[in-house]
Enzyme design. Structure first.
Site, PDB file in Angstrom:
ATOM      1  N   ASP A  61      31.203  43.950  46.057  1.00  0.00           N
ATOM      2  CA  ASP A  61      32.120  43.804  45.214  1.00  0.00           C
ATOM      3  C   ASP A  61      31.340  44.174  43.685  1.00  0.00           C
ATOM      4  O   ASP A  61      32.324  44.468  43.346  1.00  0.00           O
ATOM      5  CB  ASP A  61      33.154  42.482  45.209  1.00  0.00           C
ATOM      6  CG  ASP A  61      32.628  41.837  46.617  1.00  0.00           C
ATOM      7  OD1 ASP A  61      32.318  41.815  47.705  1.00  0.00           O
ATOM      8  OD2 ASP A  61      34.198  41.511  46.772  1.00  0.00           O
ATOM      9  N   ASP A  64      32.995  38.494  37.774  1.00  0.00           N
ATOM     10  CA  ASP A  64      33.968  39.237  38.390  1.00  0.00           C
ATOM     11  C   ASP A  64      34.414  39.885  37.047  1.00  0.00           C
ATOM     12  O   ASP A  64      36.144  40.681  36.746  1.00  0.00           O
ATOM     13  CB  ASP A  64      35.076  38.852  39.680  1.00  0.00           C
ATOM     14  CG  ASP A  64      34.641  38.193  40.308  1.00  0.00           C
ATOM     15  OD1 ASP A  64      34.240  39.519  41.252  1.00  0.00           O
ATOM     16  OD2 ASP A  64      35.326  37.159  40.877  1.00  0.00           O
TER      17      ASP A  64
HETATM   18  N1  GLY Z   1      35.879  40.750  45.144  1.00  0.00           N
HETATM   19  C1  GLY Z   1      36.739  39.795  45.970  1.00  0.00           C
HETATM   20  C2  GLY Z   1      37.575  40.988  47.503  1.00  0.00           C
HETATM   21  O1  GLY Z   1      37.213  41.939  47.342  1.00  0.00           O
HETATM   22  O2  GLY Z   1      38.168  40.135  47.762  1.00  0.00           O
END
Ligand code: GLY
Length: 408
Positions: free
Chosen positions: A186, A126
């Protein structure tokens, strides 16, 4: 799905008039939305600033609103290593871009600077969200090279999660784990950091990693209809290397349906990868995943999807709509022609919905966040029908992309 979209385009000679009217309507709404968004974020910043550090002095950033959990009108402040830590500073940067106000620049800077230590955080994929939405916007908007080294250092950290034998970045989990190798769509969003760092540093490895991950994900992470899985677990055993050993529903309803925000991340990710690489395979694939969403029979008329494409009638996810609108505006330009116009018209429809009282908050009804009706993690019973900092961020980004494409 593609056939439906093409058929709609073919019979829609009179759509041009309706599209022009929607564009004019959104254009006319823009300044009011930016004025209201600015007032909301001034109030949020005022409420959050005294909470910037916890009792032990650790930095924290606004993430959301705790009413869904505590029943109280309280800000949800999270540690800087939480995946959304870049979105609040990023929204302040976008409001500086929207309004030119020095206040937003100075507050964006203050919150952004808190995130410096994240450059070395290797706990998951992330850090692209965290560092690029914050420092990346600072670099872009201030047109400075002051953050270049930090972004390259962040890309180095993310690259350590890349496994060459699989050609993939490990999204979640310990890099030493030999039993599981988890990847989610993601993760595509964080490839932008690698692409930009590659251009800044001249290091082709970041670009190679981003392309490798995007290509493997394209091959494995989607069903034939273009719908995404959420979590894939790749096998690392010799003889099975690179095969998918498990599919998990993750934040989605099931392994047979598509989680809406994951689908939006994929549209955004492949449009972005085309922008950065000009590889036509990514452009074609961005259209495939976009066509799944736009042409889905469960897509509501206002273009804001239910939280999962397999959950019609349940909660909408405004964040999935905002990410998708921003992605479609970019994709529309790359695709051009009638199909590009259809993507743009869809995004404009989504933005008109998000800017309407159905989604856009008035006063302090949701603690001054912008968008109502986001869904964070429904299977985890977490953040259902609530504002989400990242919904606001991609809404503002989409409005700015729209504004940049029209003469004001
Ligand atoms: N990356 C986590 C979400 O989109 O909730």
């Amino acid at each position: 799905m593609k056939t439906i979209l093409v058929a709609v385009l073919a019979v829609c000679g009179s759509c041009a008039y309706a599209e022009a009217a929607s564009e004019a309507q959104l254009k006319a709404r823009l300044s009011d939305v930016f004025v209201k968004a600015s007032a909301h974020y001034r109030a949020l910043d005022a409420a959050a600033t005294p909470l910037m550090r916890d009792a032990s002095g650790r930095p924290r950033v606004p993430h959301g609103w705790l009413k869904w959990k505590t029943g109280k009108d309280e800000l949800d402040m999270r540690e800087i290593y939480w995946w959304t830590s870049g979105h609040f500073p990023g929204s302040l940067w976008l409001l500086h871009e929207a309004t030119g106000e020095a206040y937003f620049r100075s507050r964006a800077m203050a919150w952004t600077e808190l995130l410096r230590p994240v450059a070395d955080y290797g706990g998951n994929h992330d850090i692209g969200f965290m560092m690029y939405c914050s420092f990346g916007n600072a670099r872009r908007i201030l047109k400075t090279d002051r953050y270049d080294d930090l972004l390259v250092q962040t890309a180095e950290t993310l690259s350590r999660r890349y496994e060459p034998s699989l050609g993939l970045i490990r999204s979640w989990g310990d890099i030493a784990d030999r039993d599981h190798f988890l990847v989610i769509p993601d993760n595509l969003m964080n490839l932008e950091l690698l692409e930009v760092a590659s251009k800044i540093s001249g290091n082709p490895r970041f670009d190679a990693i981003a392309r490798g991950h995007a290509t493997k994900t394209r091959q494995n992470h989607f069903r034939a209809d273009g719908g995404t899985y959420h979590v894939l677990d790749y096998d690392q055993r010799p003889g099975f290397l690179g095969s998918v050993q498990d599919i998990r529903r993750g934040q989605g309803l099931s392994c047979r349906t598509a989680w809406s925000r994951g689908q939006s991340w994929a549209i955004y990710g492949y449009a972005m990868m085309y922008r950065e690489t000009k590889d036509p395979a990514y452009l074609a694939f961005a259209q495939r995943v976009a066509d799944f969403a736009i042409g889905h029979p469960g897509m509501p008329a206002d273009g804001i999807p239910y939280w999962d494409f397999g959950a019609p009638g349940e909660e909408r996810d405004s964040s999935a709509g905002a990410v998708m609108a921003s992605a479609l505006l970019e994709l529309a330009d790359f695709v051009g022609g009638a199909k590009g116009a259809a993507y743009r018209a869809f995004a404009v429809k989504q933005l008109l919905a998000l800017a309407s009282p159905a989604y856009f908050s008035e006063g302090d009804e949701i603690g001054h966040w912008l968008l109502k009706h986001g869904v964070g993690h429904k299977p985890g019973d977490s953040e259902i029908d609530t504002p989400l900092s990242y919904g606001d961020y991609y809404f503002l980004e989409a409005l700015l992309r729209f504004r940049a494409s029209v003469s004001m």
